[in-house]
Design an enzyme around this catalytic site. Sequence first.
Site, PDB file in Angstrom:
ATOM      1  N   ASP A  74      56.706  17.766 -10.676  1.00 44.18           N
ATOM      2  CA  ASP A  74      57.518  17.585  -9.458  1.00 44.18           C
ATOM      3  C   ASP A  74      58.129  19.798  -9.280  1.00 44.18           C
ATOM      4  O   ASP A  74      58.130  20.564 -10.241  1.00 44.18           O
ATOM      5  CB  ASP A  74      59.019  17.949  -9.923  1.00 44.18           C
ATOM      6  N   ASP A  80      63.293   3.959  -3.046  1.00 45.58           N
ATOM      7  CA  ASP A  80      63.786   4.920  -4.290  1.00 45.58           C
ATOM      8  C   ASP A  80      65.339   3.538  -4.797  1.00 45.58           C
ATOM      9  O   ASP A  80      65.984   3.807  -3.448  1.00 45.58           O
ATOM     10  CB  ASP A  80      64.557   6.005  -4.389  1.00 45.58           C
TER      11      ASP A  80
END
Length: 241
Positions: free
Chosen positions: A10, A131
Amino acid sequence: MSLTLLPAVDVRDGKAVRLRQGESGSETDYGSPLEAARTWAEAGAEWIHLVDLDAAFGTGNNRAQLREIVHELGDKVNIEMSGGVRDDDSLSAALEAGAARVNIGTAALENPEWTASVIKRYGDRVAIGLDVRGHTLAARGWVKEGGDLFETMKFLDSVGCSRYVVTDVARDGMMSGPNIDLLREVAERTDAKVTASGGISKLDDLRDIKILSDFGVDSAILGKSLYARAFTLEEALEVAR
């Protein structure tokens, strides 16, 4: 059946970081994204999950860093790119950089017609990120609600989505174990493949996910567990195989 593992890198402000529950401002800095990606490739990863957090949160982008990683490692590992892919420009940038697969999140919720068109055009090179909090989708870097999970899946299945990346937001980066019930629910309702994401903290979690392989859960993203050294990637790959 073996489980494909995707170590995550990330990227925020040019650095490899991990978030807690996807919250901006909760970063732990892990240094160079290229070094992190190199480490996973050398440890035997076949895929790497690259996330542009600035693009996801709308605070800029890290395209140069992501492109550098693909340029160096793209012939050794498959790279899945994620974060802020919401239109033709951002999708083209990811694919032209050499991504084997692109994960689309918010756009799938906010612009279903566009999403349907890119699924049709690119097939299994496009995955849809789901998500989830409970059965409600989270959008825009998880700061907005995005509708009912199963209603959205019904539409995406109808336009030919071939893969979902399922993250329980409450567990992401928390080392509290994956939401096996959620993964099973999603997998039982679709013919698409499912990638598990969020909460993996020990090797037994991978064994639990592997049990769902009969339902189509064929891969898992590893983040905090690797960076916190809960286990090594080599150990995880052994379990996954």
